[in-house]
Design a protein around this motif. Structure first.
Motif, PDB file in Angstrom:
ATOM      1  N   MET A   1       0.856  -1.201   0.000  1.00 46.27           N
ATOM      2  CA  MET A   1       0.000   0.000   0.000  1.00 46.27           C
ATOM      3  C   MET A   1       0.890   1.249   0.000  1.00 46.27           C
ATOM      4  O   MET A   1       1.684   1.448   0.916  1.00 46.27           O
ATOM      5  N   ARG A   2       0.773   2.068  -1.025  1.00 53.06           N
ATOM      6  CA  ARG A   2       1.611   3.269  -1.140  1.00 53.06           C
ATOM      7  C   ARG A   2       1.009   4.422  -0.329  1.00 53.06           C
ATOM      8  O   ARG A   2      -0.198   4.659  -0.384  1.00 53.06           O
ATOM      9  N   LYS A   3       1.867   5.124   0.422  1.00 48.56           N
ATOM     10  CA  LYS A   3       1.426   6.262   1.224  1.00 48.56           C
ATOM     11  C   LYS A   3       1.488   7.542   0.396  1.00 48.56           C
ATOM     12  O   LYS A   3       2.516   7.858  -0.190  1.00 48.56           O
ATOM     13  N   ILE A   4       0.396   8.282   0.370  1.00 46.80           N
ATOM     14  CA  ILE A   4       0.335   9.578  -0.294  1.00 46.80           C
ATOM     15  C   ILE A   4       0.387  10.666   0.777  1.00 46.80           C
ATOM     16  O   ILE A   4      -0.435  10.682   1.689  1.00 46.80           O
ATOM     17  N   LEU A   5       1.351  11.552   0.678  1.00 50.69           N
ATOM     18  CA  LEU A   5       1.492  12.634   1.645  1.00 50.69           C
ATOM     19  C   LEU A   5       0.448  13.715   1.391  1.00 50.69           C
ATOM     20  O   LEU A   5       0.083  13.973   0.245  1.00 50.69           O
ATOM     21  N   LYS A 183       7.193  12.682 -13.575  1.00 52.35           N
ATOM     22  CA  LYS A 183       7.722  11.770 -12.553  1.00 52.35           C
ATOM     23  C   LYS A 183       9.066  11.191 -12.968  1.00 52.35           C
ATOM     24  O   LYS A 183       9.943  10.956 -12.124  1.00 52.35           O
ATOM     25  N   LYS A 184       9.281  11.004 -14.236  1.00 52.36           N
ATOM     26  CA  LYS A 184      10.531  10.432 -14.736  1.00 52.36           C
ATOM     27  C   LYS A 184      11.723  11.375 -14.527  1.00 52.36           C
ATOM     28  O   LYS A 184      12.876  10.941 -14.606  1.00 52.36           O
ATOM     29  N   LYS A 188      15.072  11.569  -6.880  1.00 48.59           N
ATOM     30  CA  LYS A 188      14.686  11.184  -5.522  1.00 48.59           C
ATOM     31  C   LYS A 188      13.708  12.162  -4.874  1.00 48.59           C
ATOM     32  O   LYS A 188      13.204  11.897  -3.780  1.00 48.59           O
ATOM     33  N   ALA A 189      13.455  13.284  -5.528  1.00 49.39           N
ATOM     34  CA  ALA A 189      12.559  14.296  -4.948  1.00 49.39           C
ATOM     35  C   ALA A 189      11.116  13.804  -4.927  1.00 49.39           C
ATOM     36  O   ALA A 189      10.666  13.092  -5.834  1.00 49.39           O
ATOM     37  N   VAL A 190      10.402  14.187  -3.894  1.00 50.89           N
ATOM     38  CA  VAL A 190       8.959  13.930  -3.820  1.00 50.89           C
ATOM     39  C   VAL A 190       8.268  14.759  -4.899  1.00 50.89           C
ATOM     40  O   VAL A 190       8.580  15.935  -5.086  1.00 50.89           O
ATOM     41  N   LEU A 191       7.345  14.155  -5.625  1.00 49.33           N
ATOM     42  CA  LEU A 191       6.570  14.888  -6.628  1.00 49.33           C
ATOM     43  C   LEU A 191       5.216  15.253  -6.037  1.00 49.33           C
ATOM     44  O   LEU A 191       4.420  14.380  -5.689  1.00 49.33           O
ATOM     45  N   GLY A 192       4.975  16.546  -5.901  1.00 43.23           N
ATOM     46  CA  GLY A 192       3.703  17.024  -5.364  1.00 43.23           C
ATOM     47  C   GLY A 192       2.824  17.606  -6.447  1.00 43.23           C
ATOM     48  O   GLY A 192       3.306  18.019  -7.502  1.00 43.23           O
ATOM     49  N   ILE A 193       1.518  17.637  -6.197  1.00 46.16           N
ATOM     50  CA  ILE A 193       0.575  18.255  -7.129  1.00 46.16           C
ATOM     51  C   ILE A 193      -0.400  19.150  -6.378  1.00 46.16           C
ATOM     52  O   ILE A 193      -0.774  18.870  -5.244  1.00 46.16           O
ATOM     53  N   SER A 194      -0.781  20.239  -7.037  1.00 52.79           N
ATOM     54  CA  SER A 194      -1.775  21.160  -6.503  1.00 52.79           C
ATOM     55  C   SER A 194      -2.723  21.497  -7.645  1.00 52.79           C
ATOM     56  O   SER A 194      -2.306  22.088  -8.643  1.00 52.79           O
ATOM     57  N   SER A 212      -0.712   8.229 -11.229  1.00 49.09           N
ATOM     58  CA  SER A 212       0.331   8.352 -12.251  1.00 49.09           C
ATOM     59  C   SER A 212       1.714   8.614 -11.669  1.00 49.09           C
ATOM     60  O   SER A 212       2.652   8.874 -12.409  1.00 49.09           O
ATOM     61  N   GLY A 213       1.819   8.592 -10.336  1.00 43.73           N
ATOM     62  CA  GLY A 213       3.136   8.690  -9.725  1.00 43.73           C
ATOM     63  C   GLY A 213       3.359   9.819  -8.745  1.00 43.73           C
ATOM     64  O   GLY A 213       4.412   9.872  -8.093  1.00 43.73           O
ATOM     65  N   ALA A 214       2.420  10.751  -8.608  1.00 44.60           N
ATOM     66  CA  ALA A 214       2.593  11.839  -7.641  1.00 44.60           C
ATOM     67  C   ALA A 214       2.628  11.275  -6.222  1.00 44.60           C
ATOM     68  O   ALA A 214       1.902  10.335  -5.897  1.00 44.60           O
TER      69      ALA A 214
END
Length: 255
Positions: A1-5, A183-184, A188-194, A212-214
């Motif tokens: 289970m992937r955690k979304i921040l 995302k590609k 190593k950075a976290v990818l955030g979306i707003s 899709s990877g965020a």
């Protein structure tokens, strides 16, 4: 289970600017109980009052406390003054990356904007354990320039790179493809979306974005400017077995 921040931006929203010091402090306490991963506050405009508020907030926030700045050393220094006592301080360097945004908001040409941003990230990394870069109006940026900015931010060791959508006009399929492509590049950075909620599409776009990877979504209690915290976190809680990802939000407190 992937955690979304989850980054809560309630205190950075226009509605929060009419709140009293006491109301903002109470909001901080409740958001901390909710277990949002990051609480983001508005840029410092009143040095004395805003820095005092951040000092107060630092006492209640167990996760990450953040504030937004422009790519300016003076603003970064002021943010550090406010956040230096926080358990997990972070600064969010925000820049426009669309042609229109750079010209009318940033007042800089693309090359200068990129250089200024890189210098700001490197400077902020000397002071903060975590540095976020928010790319405003990213969905309307020129593809080549956006790619260059993201790769440079990753190279400068930005901890989080956030794509901010000003218009909310993308269809979910297009947005999913957009996020997957970015995302590609983030390393190593976290990818955030707003996601903008002008057309009431923010929740759908955010769900597609994380699929899709965020790694992180910005949400608000008010749910007007961007995705509603309750709607998004509630949907992920309901559908986590189908979607394969969940948040750290305390579901009981959320209700």
């Amino acid at each position: 289970m992937r955690k979304i921040l989850i980054t809560d931006v309630t205190l950075a929203s226009p509605e929060a600017q009419t709140m009293s010091f006491k109301e903002k402090t109470e909001a901080i306490k409740q958001l901390s109980k909710l277990n949002v991963d990051v609480i983001e506050t508005a840029p410092i405009t009143d040095k004395k009052a805003d820095v005092l508020f951040l000092h107060t907030a630092a006492a209640f926030v167990k996760n990450t406390l953040s504030t937004a700045v422009m790519p300016d050393k003076g603003e970064i220094d002021l943010a550090f003054e406010g956040l230096k006592n926080a358990k997990n301080p972070m600064v969010n360097i925000t820049v426009p990356v669309s042609v229109v945004g750079m010209e009318y908001i940033g007042k800089k040409k693309p090359k200068i904007m990129l250089e200024t941003l890189c210098e700001a990230v490197k400077y902020a990394k000397e002071k903060f354990p975590k540095v976020e870069v928010t790319l405003q109006d990213a969905t309307r940026a020129e593809e080549k320039f956006l790619s260059d900015v993201i790769m440079q931010c990753a190279e400068c060791k930005a901890d989080c790179i956030t794509l901010s959508d000003f218009t909310g006009q993308m269809l979910t399929g297009d947005y999913a493809e957009f996020v997957a492509g970015i995302k590609k590049l983030t390393g190593k950075a976290v990818l955030g979306i707003s996601c903008n909620n002008n057309y009431h599409m923010a929740n759908a776009l955010c769900v597609q974005g994380v699929a899709s990877g965020a790694d992180m979504v910005k949400a608000t209690v008010f749910g007007k400017e961007t995705v509603s915290l309750k709607t998004f976190a509630g949907y992920l809680q309901l559908q986590k077995s189908n979607l394969g990802f969940e948040t750290n939000i305390n579901a009981t407190v959320l209700e």
